[in-house]
Design a protein around this motif. Structure first.
Motif, short mmCIF file in Angstrom:
data_model
loop_
_atom_site.label_atom_id
_atom_site.label_comp_id
_atom_site.label_asym_id
_atom_site.label_seq_id
_atom_site.Cartn_x
_atom_site.Cartn_y
_atom_site.Cartn_z
N THR A 151 65.32 65.59 37.20
CA THR A 151 64.12 64.87 36.79
C THR A 151 63.42 64.33 38.04
O THR A 151 63.98 64.38 39.14
CB THR A 151 64.46 63.68 35.88
OG1 THR A 151 65.18 62.68 36.63
CG2 THR A 151 65.30 64.12 34.70
N LYS A 152 62.24 63.84 37.85
CA LYS A 152 61.57 63.16 38.94
C LYS A 152 62.32 61.86 39.25
O LYS A 152 63.05 61.34 38.41
CB LYS A 152 60.12 62.84 38.56
CG LYS A 152 59.26 64.08 38.35
CD LYS A 152 57.83 63.68 38.00
CE LYS A 152 56.96 64.92 37.81
NZ LYS A 152 55.56 64.56 37.44
N ARG A 153 62.14 61.37 40.44
CA ARG A 153 62.82 60.15 40.83
C ARG A 153 62.37 58.98 39.96
O ARG A 153 61.19 58.79 39.72
CB ARG A 153 62.54 59.83 42.30
CG ARG A 153 63.15 60.84 43.27
CD ARG A 153 62.90 60.45 44.70
NE ARG A 153 63.49 61.40 45.63
CZ ARG A 153 63.41 61.29 46.95
NH1 ARG A 153 62.76 60.26 47.49
NH2 ARG A 153 63.98 62.19 47.72
N ILE A 154 63.35 58.22 39.49
CA ILE A 154 63.08 57.07 38.64
C ILE A 154 63.33 55.81 39.46
O ILE A 154 64.45 55.61 39.96
CB ILE A 154 63.97 57.08 37.39
CG1 ILE A 154 63.77 58.38 36.61
CG2 ILE A 154 63.67 55.87 36.51
CD1 ILE A 154 64.70 58.53 35.43
N PRO A 155 62.35 54.94 39.62
CA PRO A 155 62.55 53.72 40.42
C PRO A 155 63.65 52.83 39.83
O PRO A 155 63.73 52.65 38.61
CB PRO A 155 61.18 53.02 40.35
CG PRO A 155 60.21 54.09 39.98
CD PRO A 155 60.97 55.06 39.12
#
Length: 207
Positions: A151-155
């Motif tokens: 997935t895209k990076r999750i903060p």
């Protein structure tokens, strides 16, 4: 340490994209270590170009550390990479928090454990044999191909905000997100979602 692409003639100039790196990680996660060799290695990939990192203006390098889990658990691996390799104090690592219990509750939990532990163990044995369409094997098959999802990076701040808002643990949020992702992927693929799916969790179960 060795170059990952050292078998190719132009491995030092070769550019690696984000999608290629994902496929490399997927392949390495399922790859056995060669016999009669130490089950660990450092792999170096130069000239990595990320498509999701907008701040990247020049190629970077990727260092992959691969280690057999039989050597040590996750915390010891973290200790090795942080303290022994990079000289970073382990005081920066978040310690687990346990609920405080009085003497009576501790005694009650100990008594219940004698009954609950065997029940949960046999329940786990029964439920580990699931019959979902995702892992349906042929008569001559023992395993299915390994796969990986990214997935895209999750903060971290976003996850912590959810934890604080719902008064749950960090791990609980991660497991909920992964579970939801698997469920939605099965629905989109037209796969029936069973009541139970046996899984291996690589993080501590919240409790």
């Amino acid at each position: 340490m060795r170059y990952y692409f050292q078998s190719e003639t132009d491995f030092e100039e070769k550019q690696t994209t984000e999608e290629e790196l994902r496929q490399i990680l997927k392949k390495l996660a399922w790859k056995n270590f060669p016999p009669k060799r130490s089950p660990w290695e450092f792999l170096y990939i130069p000239n990595y170009v990320s498509s999701s990192d907008e701040s990247q203006v020049y190629p970077k390098s990727v260092l992959i550390f691969r280690l057999h889990h039989g050597f040590c658990d996750g915390f010891k691996i973290l200790h090795l990479l942080m303290k022994e390799v990079n000289g970073i104090s382990m005081n920066y690592v978040q310690r687990p928090k346990f609920a405080e219990r009085n003497t009576f509750k501790k005694f009650l939990l100990s008594v219940c454990f004698l009954i609950q532990a065997p029940y949960q163990f046999f329940t786990m044995l029964v439920q580990s044999k699931d019959f979902n369409d995702w892992r349906k094997l042929g008569d001559d098959q023992l395993t299915t191909p390994f796969n990986a999802a990214f997935t895209k990076r999750i903060p971290l701040s976003f996850i912590k905000e959810i934890c604080k808002g719902h008064q749950v643990s960090f791990t609980a949020v991660l497991l909920s997100g992964i579970t939801t992702g698997v469920r939605e992927m099965m629905i989109e693929s037209g796969i029936r979602v069973p009541r139970n799916i046996a899984t291996l969790v690589a993080v501590p179960i919240p409790g």
